[in-house]
Each structure stands twice: as structure tokens, then as C-alpha cells.
Design a protein around this motif. Structure first.
Motif, PDB file in Angstrom:
ATOM      1  N   CYS A   1      37.159  51.038  44.410  1.00  0.00           N
ATOM      2  CA  CYS A   1      36.573  50.882  43.059  1.00  0.00           C
ATOM      3  C   CYS A   1      36.289  49.471  42.809  1.00  0.00           C
ATOM      4  O   CYS A   1      37.060  48.813  42.776  1.00  0.00           O
TER       5      CYS A   1
ATOM      6  N   ASN B   1      34.882  48.650  39.808  1.00  0.00           N
ATOM      7  CA  ASN B   1      34.668  48.616  38.357  1.00  0.00           C
ATOM      8  C   ASN B   1      35.415  47.438  37.442  1.00  0.00           C
ATOM      9  O   ASN B   1      35.203  47.281  36.322  1.00  0.00           O
TER      10      ASN B   1
ATOM     11  N   CYS C   1      38.314  48.084  35.306  1.00  0.00           N
ATOM     12  CA  CYS C   1      38.616  48.364  34.267  1.00  0.00           C
ATOM     13  C   CYS C   1      39.982  47.784  34.020  1.00  0.00           C
ATOM     14  O   CYS C   1      40.818  47.557  34.826  1.00  0.00           O
TER      15      CYS C   1
ATOM     16  N   CYS D   1      43.417  49.213  34.840  1.00  0.00           N
ATOM     17  CA  CYS D   1      43.843  49.931  36.151  1.00  0.00           C
ATOM     18  C   CYS D   1      44.279  49.174  37.239  1.00  0.00           C
ATOM     19  O   CYS D   1      43.679  48.113  37.539  1.00  0.00           O
TER      20      CYS D   1
ATOM     21  N   PRO E   1      41.559  49.143  41.497  1.00  0.00           N
ATOM     22  CA  PRO E   1      40.680  48.185  42.581  1.00  0.00           C
ATOM     23  C   PRO E   1      41.653  47.171  43.341  1.00  0.00           C
ATOM     24  O   PRO E   1      41.392  46.619  44.218  1.00  0.00           O
TER      25      PRO E   1
ATOM     26  N   ASN F   1      32.012  58.620  36.727  1.00  0.00           N
ATOM     27  CA  ASN F   1      32.315  57.301  35.861  1.00  0.00           C
ATOM     28  C   ASN F   1      30.829  57.372  34.943  1.00  0.00           C
ATOM     29  O   ASN F   1      29.931  57.156  35.466  1.00  0.00           O
TER      30      ASN F   1
HETATM   31  S1  SF4 Z   1      39.745  53.578  35.883  1.00  0.00           S
HETATM   32 FE1  SF4 Z   1      38.038  52.216  36.321  1.00  0.00          FE
HETATM   33  S2  SF4 Z   1      38.748  50.648  37.923  1.00  0.00           S
HETATM   34 FE2  SF4 Z   1      40.218  52.587  37.833  1.00  0.00          FE
HETATM   35  S3  SF4 Z   1      39.405  53.626  39.282  1.00  0.00           S
HETATM   36 FE3  SF4 Z   1      38.363  54.369  37.504  1.00  0.00          FE
HETATM   37  S4  SF4 Z   1      36.528  53.293  37.224  1.00  0.00           S
HETATM   38 FE4  SF4 Z   1      37.767  52.244  38.863  1.00  0.00          FE
END
Ligand code: SF4
Length: 484
Positions: free
Chosen positions: A179, A181, A183, A186, A189, A275
Motif C-alpha cells: 500500500c 497510502n 495513513c 498504519c 506500508p 479505499n
Molecule cells: S489504512 Fe491506509 S496505509 Fe493502511 S493499508 Fe489501509 S490505505 Fe494503506
């Protein structure tokens, strides 16, 4: 030659795959998200080729693997307790067993795991499972083994998963890994690396194999399926560098979903996880157009406050999320929507919390996964933000959100009363061995008398009653999805 072992449980057979001639025993258990359960099937397949068959008995295993989750501290504590259990079995019954840790906690802790947990012989990250044969050799030679390298292109698309404890009806098929993104709360990644998508043909071939073996429902899986983009291999973030022909022939998620729906008209399709910031309208039109693509979307929101969404680095506002929900309800009337919500994120105020409650009322979620914020080492939030919401406030807000969801779920489930729904029978009802249980297209569990139907049948059920989360009814015949 592989053979399938029928193990009767809950009135339904669980399919265990065994390779004749294999003498070693693998005990593998998984924690966390569906990606981990799907990865464990890849691991079982790789080890089947190394002479291992799976066993449910820890005390007879030559190799014990635990596929770990790191999403919250509680998940990691669960794994540490399991390692204590393995230790007790190793000391009392099975001194020869070797222990390996897989998944996100393995990737997060790396060699620290070997230092902290003496029972552990091997640490393998989510992208290094193909190295298991080499790592096992090191362990057999008495050395600890570790490989936690994250990959730019590994998708395990060339590995045919061994379905673990499968009911032979539903299966996960992973389509992306990683991923991009970031965040702020989280760890994914950091533990699963950058986004890369699997080649469509290898996905179709895996579904064809499942269809040939009688499976009836596939869930297309990824940390962020909406971000799926195949353009010949490599990282999603490098798409801009692709050639014009690669860009012109690229396959995105809506195209992949349509490909599956058209190629397997009698197979049912679900997908997870979406997402909001990456979801394209085309996906909604594919869901609306094809009967065999389920009317259900898992759409994590995490918070209803635009200020907190910004702190979380979620690339959408409250209003943009509500606009997407309006679009879903317009294009797919009656579509089920579920959520992920985190309470007590750093700096969250009572007003932010009220924003989350009012957004839930607006969306009218069918169900959700709700948790209090758990600071994860290495994340941006852990490095830059103080975990400043008192535990008591976190828990009170979580309870208010859970109570509201309970109310909404009851309202949402009741909309099916006196309706006829299409159900795929998955197993015997937990409460009665005279009833079958399955889910309708909107992912609501439905229970009805068995009559002459069997697991794997698509049945039309007239709903006569319901609880907060379950529909109760009578079968009125087979649905158009039934293959005679
Ligand atoms: S919460 Fe955000 S960073 Fe974590 S897997 Fe989901 S989209 Fe990806």
C-alpha cells in the motif's frame, strides 16, 4: 499427486489438501486480515513442494508457522501468547519441532524477534515466502534464519495456493500487494511495502481452477483493491514511467472486475478492501451491471471529522466521502456498506467524535469494525503525535460508536423483511443442524431450513424474520445463479 481429505465439521466438509509421499508435517495458523490467511495458503503450497503436508495437531508438527498481524498492540500480544504455547509443547511433547514467524509482525520486528523470542528459529517477511526452502535448510543446519526483504514485484501470481481449512465454496484470490497510502496510524506500508498488482491472466487462471473444483464465490483481495493497476509488472508508483503501449493496455480494477464477472457468470464475486480516495465510479457501474458481482462495499472511513482525516493523512474530506456514498446509493440502490472506524486518534475532540457519529447516521452502515486508536511503533503518528486522548474517553467514544452501529445494523437488516433474497449456502447454521446458513448479495447472513438443498447451492429465500445481523426465512427455489 494431491488428494483431498474430507473432514466433517459443522455439517459441512472441510477440504484439506495432502500430497502423497510427503512425510513432514506443517502446522500453520494465521492472525489478522484476509491477506494473511491468503498468504498462508501460498506458504502451504510452497512447503507442499518441500515434502510438507498440513496438520491441525501442534504436537505432531515438524514445522510450526504463525502468520502474524501488527495492526494493533493486542494482535502482537496474541502472537506472543501463542509462542508461549508452542514453547510448552516443544518442551513437553515435541522437542524436534521448528518454529517460524511470518507476516507483518515478523517484518516489523525483523531480527529483534529472534532476540526476544528464543523459541523462534525463523523470521520471514510477507514478500520472502519463496525463500522458505533455503531458510529451512539453514534452520535444519542449526542456524537461525531470517529474510525480511520487501519486494518491488513479488505477487506470488505463479503459486497455486493450497486452500487451508476451506469449505470448498468461498475462496480468497489476492490481486495486489502492499500500500502506498501512508495513513499516519498504519503499519501496513512498512510491513507490506509498495503497491504492485498481479497479472490479470494469472488471476483468471486461479479462478478457473477454483471453478473447476466447485468453488462458487471469490473475494478479490488487496490492502487497497481500488488501486489495482496492471501495466506489465512493477510498482504502481512507477506507472508514469511506463511506455505508451503499456499505458494503453493497462488494466485497472473496474476492468479486472468486469473481466471476472463476464468470464465466470455463475461465480459470485466480492472484493476487499476499498479505499474512498482511490475508488473510481466505473467500479460502481460494474457492480450495478453484473448480477454476479455482489451489492456490498467495505469502505473504511476511520473518522467523520475532516480535521482528523487530515491528521490521519486520509486523502479525502468528510464531504467527499459522503458524496461517494451518495453515488454508491444512486448507482447501486440498496447496496450494503460497511466501515472501519478508529476512535481516540491523537488530538480527537468531542466535536470530532460527534462528526463521526453523525456521518454514521448519514451513511447508515450495515456493519463495521470499530477500534480505539493503538499507537503503532514506526508509524508517522507514533513519531510525530502524542497519544493524548485519555483511555477512558477512547473507550466511552468506542462504546457510543458500537451502540450506534448496533442500532443502524438492526435497521438495515430489517429492510429485507418480506423480501426474497439470493443466498449461497456455505455451511450448517451455528444454532441448528436442521438449518443452512449463507450470505445474500448484500453480505447479510441468512438462515433457513435445509430441505433438499446443499452447500454450494444458490437458493432464493423468502425472509420472514430477522435479528440485528441475521435474516431468517424459507427457501422458495433455486436462483438464476444455480448451475444444474
Ligand atoms: S489504512 Fe491506509 S496505509 Fe493502511 S493499508 Fe489501509 S490505505 Fe494503506
Amino acid at each position: 499427486m494431491e488428494k483431498e481429505i474430507d473432514e466433517k465439521r459443522q455439517g459441512t466438509s472441510l477440504v484439506l489438501q495432502e500430497k502423497e509421499g510427503n512425510t513432514k508435517k506443517l502446522f500453520i495458523e494465521s492472525y489478522g486480515c484476509a491477506m494473511n490467511f491468503s498468504d498462508s495458503e501460498i506458504v502451504a503450497s510452497i512447503l507442499t513442494e518441500q515434502g510438507y503436508n498440513t496438520t491441525q495437531k501442534l504436537e505432531e508438527a515438524d514445522l510450526v508457522l504463525v502468520n502474524t498481524c501488527s495492526i494493533r498492540d493486542k494482535a502482537e500480544q496474541t502472537v506472543r501468547k501463542r509462542l508461549e504455547k508452542y514453547n510448552a509443547v516443544k518442551r513437553s511433547i515435541n522437542p524436534g519441532m521448528k518454529v517460524g514467524v511470518l507476516g507483518c509482525m515478523a517484518e516489523r520486528l525483523k531480527s529483534q524477534f529472534l532476540e526476544e523470542e528464543k523459541i523462534v528459529d525463523m523470521v520471514v517477511g510477507p514478500d520472502a515466502y519463496k525463500d522458505l526452502p533455503n531458510l529451512l535448510k539453514e534452520v535444519e543446519e542449526g542456524r537461525d534464519a531470517i529474510n525480511v526483504i520487501l519486494s518491488k514485484d513479488e505477487t506470488y501470481g505463479d503459486i497455486s495456493p493450497v486452500r487451508l481449512q476451506s469449505n470448498g465454496i468461498n475462496a480468497f484470490v489476492s490481486i495486489t500487494r502492499g500500500c502506498d497510502n501512508m495513513c499516519t496510524f498504519c503499519v501496513v506500508p512498512f510491513t507490506r511495502g509498495r503497491e504492485r498488482s498481479r497479472e490479470p491472466q494469472s488471476i483468471i487462471e486461479e479462478i478457473q481452477d477454483l471453478w473447476n473444483r466447485g468453488f462458487k464465490e471469490v473475494c478479490l483481495l488487496g490492502q487497497n483493491v481500488d488501486s489495482y493497476l496492471w501495466y506489465g509488472g512493477g510498482l504502481k508508483k512507477d506507472f508514469d514511467k511506463a511506455s505508451e503501449i503499456q499505458k494503453a493496455t493497462a488494466v485497472d480494477f473496474s476492468q479486472l472486475l468486469e473481466m471476472c464477472a463476464v468470464q465466470f457468470p455463475k461465480m459470485r464475486f466480492r472484493f476487499s478492501t476499498s479505499n474512498p480516495q482511490d475508488m473510481h465510479e466505473e467500479v460502481l457501474h460494474v457492480i450495478a451491471k453484473y448480477h454476479n458481482v455482489c451489492n456490498y462495499i467495505h469502505l473504511p472511513v476511520q473518522s467523520g471529522s475532516t480535521r482528523i482525516l487530515k491528521e490521519m493523512n486520509r486523502q479525502h474530506t468528510r464531504e467527499e466521502y459522503m458524496e461517494l456514498v451518495d453515488k454508491i446509493k444512486r448507482i447501486i440502490p440498496g447496496c450494503s456498506i460497511s466501515q472501519d472506524i478508529i476512535t481516540g486518534f491523537p488530538t480527537e475532540t468531542e466535536e470530532d467524535h460527534q462528526d463521526t457519529l453523525s456521518l454514521m447516521e448519514y451513511v447508515e452502515y450495515d456493519f463495521g469494525y470499530m477500534f480505539a486508536y493503538s499507537e503503532r511503533p514506526g508509524t508517522l503518528a507514533a513519531r510525530k503525535m502524542e497519544d493524548d486522548v485519555p483511555e477512558a474517553d477512547k473507550m466511552r467514544r468506542l462504546q457510543e460508536i458500537v451502540d450506534l452501529q448496533q442500532k443502524l445494523s438492526a435497521q438495515r437488516t430489517a429492510r429485507f423483511l418480506n423480501q426474497t433474497v439470493e443466498v449461497l449456502i456455505e455451511k450448517e447454521s451455528k444454532k441448528s443442524d436442521a438449518h443452512w446458513s449463507g450470505r445474500n448479495s448484500e453480505n447479510v447472513v441468512t438462515v433457513f431450513p435445509k430441505e433438499n438443498y446443499k452447500p454450494g447451492d444458490f437458493v432464493l429465500v423468502k425472509v420472514t424474520d430477522c435479528t440485528t445481523a441475521t435474516l431468517i426465512g424459507e427457501a422458495v427455489g433455486y436462483s438464476e445463479m444455480q448451475v444444474n
